[in-house]
Write a protein that holds these residues in place. Structure first.
Motif, PDB file in Angstrom:
ATOM      1  N   MET B   1      32.748 -27.746 -14.552  1.00 56.39           N
ATOM      2  CA  MET B   1      33.140 -26.994 -15.754  1.00 56.39           C
ATOM      3  C   MET B   1      34.667 -27.075 -15.942  1.00 56.39           C
ATOM      4  SD  MET B   1      32.372 -22.997 -16.690  1.00 56.39           S
ATOM      5  CE  MET B   1      33.054 -22.176 -15.278  1.00 56.39           C
ATOM      6  N   ASP B   2      35.088 -27.440 -17.144  1.00 58.80           N
ATOM      7  CA  ASP B   2      36.519 -27.391 -17.455  1.00 58.80           C
ATOM      8  C   ASP B   2      36.858 -25.944 -17.806  1.00 58.80           C
ATOM      9  OD1 ASP B   2      38.998 -27.274 -18.763  1.00 58.80           O
ATOM     10  OD2 ASP B   2      38.872 -29.380 -19.329  1.00 58.80           O
ATOM     11  N   ILE B   3      37.480 -25.262 -16.851  1.00 58.99           N
ATOM     12  CA  ILE B   3      37.684 -23.817 -16.987  1.00 58.99           C
ATOM     13  C   ILE B   3      38.452 -23.462 -18.255  1.00 58.99           C
ATOM     14  CG2 ILE B   3      38.918 -21.854 -15.984  1.00 58.99           C
ATOM     15  CD1 ILE B   3      37.945 -22.613 -13.290  1.00 58.99           C
ATOM     16  N   VAL B   4      39.549 -24.163 -18.509  1.00 62.07           N
ATOM     17  CA  VAL B   4      40.395 -23.814 -19.656  1.00 62.07           C
ATOM     18  C   VAL B   4      39.649 -24.031 -20.970  1.00 62.07           C
ATOM     19  CG1 VAL B   4      42.497 -24.403 -20.914  1.00 62.07           C
ATOM     20  CG2 VAL B   4      42.538 -24.240 -18.415  1.00 62.07           C
ATOM     21  N   GLU B   5      39.051 -25.220 -21.099  1.00 64.19           N
ATOM     22  CA  GLU B   5      38.333 -25.545 -22.328  1.00 64.19           C
ATOM     23  C   GLU B   5      37.212 -24.543 -22.594  1.00 64.19           C
ATOM     24  OE1 GLU B   5      35.652 -29.259 -23.385  1.00 64.19           O
ATOM     25  OE2 GLU B   5      37.640 -29.881 -22.665  1.00 64.19           O
ATOM     26  N   GLU B   6      36.439 -24.230 -21.536  1.00 62.81           N
ATOM     27  CA  GLU B   6      35.317 -23.305 -21.682  1.00 62.81           C
ATOM     28  C   GLU B   6      35.803 -21.886 -21.966  1.00 62.81           C
ATOM     29  OE1 GLU B   6      31.890 -23.734 -21.628  1.00 62.81           O
ATOM     30  OE2 GLU B   6      32.445 -25.830 -21.910  1.00 62.81           O
ATOM     31  N   LEU B   7      36.881 -21.494 -21.312  1.00 62.52           N
ATOM     32  CA  LEU B   7      37.438 -20.153 -21.540  1.00 62.52           C
ATOM     33  C   LEU B   7      37.843 -19.995 -22.999  1.00 62.52           C
ATOM     34  CD1 LEU B   7      40.009 -18.317 -19.271  1.00 62.52           C
ATOM     35  CD2 LEU B   7      40.316 -18.359 -21.720  1.00 62.52           C
ATOM     36  N   LEU B   8      38.513 -21.003 -23.525  1.00 60.11           N
ATOM     37  CA  LEU B   8      38.995 -20.913 -24.904  1.00 60.11           C
ATOM     38  C   LEU B   8      37.831 -20.935 -25.904  1.00 60.11           C
ATOM     39  CD1 LEU B   8      42.152 -23.191 -24.653  1.00 60.11           C
ATOM     40  CD2 LEU B   8      42.084 -20.703 -24.757  1.00 60.11           C
ATOM     41  N   LYS B   9      36.681 -21.464 -25.446  1.00 57.19           N
ATOM     42  CA  LYS B   9      35.486 -21.457 -26.303  1.00 57.19           C
ATOM     43  C   LYS B   9      34.749 -20.127 -26.231  1.00 57.19           C
ATOM     44  CE  LYS B   9      33.762 -25.698 -25.180  1.00 57.19           C
ATOM     45  NZ  LYS B   9      32.597 -26.553 -24.897  1.00 57.19           N
ATOM     46  N   GLY B  10      35.201 -19.252 -25.301  1.00 53.99           N
ATOM     47  CA  GLY B  10      34.561 -17.934 -25.196  1.00 53.99           C
ATOM     48  C   GLY B  10      33.520 -17.829 -24.102  1.00 53.99           C
ATOM     49  N   ASN B  11      33.556 -18.738 -23.129  1.00 56.08           N
ATOM     50  CA  ASN B  11      32.613 -18.695 -22.000  1.00 56.08           C
ATOM     51  C   ASN B  11      33.091 -17.656 -20.976  1.00 56.08           C
ATOM     52  OD1 ASN B  11      31.361 -19.173 -19.506  1.00 56.08           O
ATOM     53  ND2 ASN B  11      31.043 -21.348 -19.956  1.00 56.08           N
ATOM     54  N   ARG B  12      32.277 -16.604 -20.797  1.00 58.67           N
ATOM     55  CA  ARG B  12      32.707 -15.491 -19.937  1.00 58.67           C
ATOM     56  C   ARG B  12      32.795 -15.900 -18.473  1.00 58.67           C
ATOM     57  NH1 ARG B  12      28.867 -13.164 -22.693  1.00 58.67           N
ATOM     58  NH2 ARG B  12      27.703 -12.338 -20.936  1.00 58.67           N
ATOM     59  N   LEU B  13      31.892 -16.785 -18.051  1.00 59.76           N
ATOM     60  CA  LEU B  13      31.960 -17.236 -16.653  1.00 59.76           C
ATOM     61  C   LEU B  13      33.267 -17.998 -16.401  1.00 59.76           C
ATOM     62  CD1 LEU B  13      30.617 -17.411 -13.877  1.00 59.76           C
ATOM     63  CD2 LEU B  13      29.401 -19.459 -14.639  1.00 59.76           C
ATOM     64  N   ALA B  14      33.707 -18.744 -17.404  1.00 56.56           N
ATOM     65  CA  ALA B  14      34.970 -19.490 -17.255  1.00 56.56           C
ATOM     66  C   ALA B  14      36.149 -18.531 -17.118  1.00 56.56           C
ATOM     67  CB  ALA B  14      35.175 -20.426 -18.443  1.00 56.56           C
ATOM     68  N   LEU B  15      36.127 -17.449 -17.916  1.00 57.94           N
ATOM     69  CA  LEU B  15      37.190 -16.441 -17.797  1.00 57.94           C
ATOM     70  C   LEU B  15      37.180 -15.847 -16.386  1.00 57.94           C
ATOM     71  CD1 LEU B  15      39.367 -14.489 -18.819  1.00 57.94           C
ATOM     72  CD2 LEU B  15      37.564 -13.083 -19.825  1.00 57.94           C
ATOM     73  N   SER B  16      35.975 -15.553 -15.917  1.00 57.32           N
ATOM     74  CA  SER B  16      35.831 -14.961 -14.596  1.00 57.32           C
ATOM     75  C   SER B  16      36.365 -15.900 -13.502  1.00 57.32           C
ATOM     76  CB  SER B  16      34.342 -14.665 -14.372  1.00 57.32           C
ATOM     77  OG  SER B  16      34.155 -13.835 -13.280  1.00 57.32           O
ATOM     78  N   ARG B  17      36.013 -17.190 -13.621  1.00 59.52           N
ATOM     79  CA  ARG B  17      36.466 -18.174 -12.637  1.00 59.52           C
ATOM     80  C   ARG B  17      37.983 -18.369 -12.714  1.00 59.52           C
ATOM     81  NH1 ARG B  17      31.318 -20.904 -11.236  1.00 59.52           N
ATOM     82  NH2 ARG B  17      30.434 -19.022 -10.311  1.00 59.52           N
ATOM     83  N   ALA B  18      38.521 -18.300 -13.922  1.00 52.61           N
ATOM     84  CA  ALA B  18      39.977 -18.448 -14.078  1.00 52.61           C
ATOM     85  C   ALA B  18      40.696 -17.320 -13.347  1.00 52.61           C
ATOM     86  CB  ALA B  18      40.355 -18.446 -15.559  1.00 52.61           C
ATOM     87  N   ILE B  19      40.185 -16.096 -13.507  1.00 47.07           N
ATOM     88  CA  ILE B  19      40.843 -14.958 -12.841  1.00 47.07           C
ATOM     89  C   ILE B  19      40.743 -15.109 -11.319  1.00 47.07           C
ATOM     90  CG2 ILE B  19      40.855 -12.440 -12.553  1.00 47.07           C
ATOM     91  CD1 ILE B  19      39.890 -12.226 -15.458  1.00 47.07           C
TER      92      ILE B  19
END
Lengths: 129, 312
Positions: B1-19
């Motif tokens: 998963m591309d964390i940044v790309e997914e986070l900016l798309k609104g993927n909550r798991l990506a936000l969680s992984r980023a933190i």
């Protein structure tokens, strides 16, 4: 600097959280970060909290007898959210005869009354991803 | 998963992984922050601080619901103390916010202080930025239960709310320095308990004596968070303060100061770890330590020399 994060939750309607609190405290003393969500959680709440907290482990306690229904439901919801590597364990008043089915459903281990808390800590350390 | 790309798309798991990456200081964290930074600067950051048991989490829950009713999206970062002995923690703020968990417009993350002493964790500011880039309109930062001097929250928040409860001390407490100086908005929670009116009087006396006060006099609101009383008024106070700092250039000033602190924090930590790494790799670290221990030299001389060598 990675730290093991554990969600401790009580699904269902029974109001007995002494055991969950004892386990939460033991996990804290083992150096884990324990997110304690308390009583009367729906499977949806538990799975979503696991996602937002990005936990490594979900530990559930049930004393009401609803484990055959609720434990597998939580497992499915967590996997549906794309969290494939979360270790999911259960505990509480659970008949030995129910345990094989729970393991089949994805509960990694079941800890029944009388389990030393150290066993739970060791199990998590050995199996966490 | 591309964390940044997914986070900016609104993927909550990506936000969680980023933190998580930020909090654990994974190698990719710096890269994530670099890419998220251009998307930050839109959220309003509300700091909530006060002593343990004052009702910060319950109040956060009620305020978040009120903002959700206005159609705003909410991020919540709730901090609880890490044990200095085991490194473990019980993060129990969510227990007051269970009703928000399945609302897709709310994202709650619990953090341990992990050795930080100012009421936040070292990585709180970066976690705020991740939620900001994700698109949250309002981000609540709930500190650990504080004593008298944990005031880091003012550096992270646009508006700081101090939550107090009756019965915690006399009017001498009210004239002391520390957390009572940082409130932009005061909330007296558990106002149905004895002593609430006395506390309001003492707080007013404290504010009357404040020689540094600007045009903004922090409002004091009595609240019973568990019964949803005083929440509307509290939101009005928060909004009035935000309007005030926006119109008077104070918000710009605070955010400029924050940008400077952000840069200095990264600078200090990167230079520190760069030099430490070089010293360890070259074996000089042990050499210097031995010399200092034998009193052949001192830490000040060593650091002067190291800086001369490495930072030419």
């Amino acid at each position: 600097m990675a730290k093991v994060r554990v969600l401790v939750a009580k699904p269902g309607l029974d109001g007995h959280d002494r055991g969950a609190k004892v386990v939460a405290r033991a996990l804290r003393d083992a150096g884990f970060e324990v997110i304690y969500t308390g009583l009367r959680q729906t499977p949806e709440q538990i799975a979503e909290a696991a996602l937002q907290e990005d936990v490594n482990v979900v530990a559930m306690s049930i004393l009401s007898g609803a484990h055959p229904h609720l434990f597998p439901k939580v497992v499915n919801l967590i996997r549906e959210k794309g969290m494939d590597d979360v270790l999911i364990i259960g505990g509480g008043v659970i008949p030995e005869t129910d345990i094989p089915a729970l393991k089949e459903a994805g509960i990694a281990e079941v800890f029944t009354p009388g389990t030393p808390t150290g066993d739970i800590v060791e199990f998590i350390k050995a199996n966490v991803k | 998963m591309d964390i940044v790309e997914e986070l900016l798309k609104g993927n909550r798991l990506a936000l969680s992984r980023a933190i998580t990456a930020i909090e654990n200081e994974y190698d990719e964290a710096m890269d994530i922050m670099k890419k998220l930074y251009p998307h930050t600067g839109h959220a309003f950051v509300l700091g909530i601080t006060g002593p343990p048991g004052a009702g910060k989490s319950t109040l956060t829950d009620k305020l978040a619901r009120a903002y959700r009713a206005q159609g705003k999206t909410v991020g919540i970062i709730a901090i609880d103390p890490t044990s200095p002995f085991t490194g473990g923690a019980i993060l129990g703020d969510r227990i007051r916010m269970n009703g928000l968990t399945t609302d897709e417009g709310v994202f709650i993350r619990s953090m341990g202080t992990r050795g930080s002493l100012g009421g936040l964790s070292h990585k709180t500011a970066d976690a705020v930025k991740a939620m900001d880039a994700f698109g949250k309109d309002i981000i609540f930062v709930e500190t650990v239960g504080v004593g008298q001097s944990e005031v880091d929250i003012v550096k992270a928040a646009d508006t700081t709310m101090v939550v107090l409860i009756p019965g915690m001390g006399d009017d001498i407490q009210a004239i002391k320095a520390g957390i009572l100086e940082i409130g932009d908005v005061f909330t007296i929670n558990k106002a149905d308990h004895d002593g609430a009116d006395k506390l309001v009087r003492e707080m007013n006396m404290m504010l009357d004596l404040d020689g540094l006060m600007t045009d903004w006099r922090p409002p004091i609101q009595k609240v019973i968070a568990s019964q949803n009383e005083g929440i509307t008024e509290t939101i009005e106070n928060i909004e009035k303060h935000f309007k005030y700092i926006s119109e008077n250039g104070i918000l710009t000033k605070r955010r400029t100061e924050r940008s400077k602190n952000e840069m200095l924090d990264v600078l200090h930590s990167n230079i520190g770890s760069y030099i430490t790494k070089k010293l360890v790799e070259s074996g000089k670290m042990d050499e210097y330590v031995e010399q200092i221990k034998a009193r052949e030299t001192d830490p000040y001389t060593v650091v002067s020399n190291v800086m001369k060598d490495m930072l030419k």
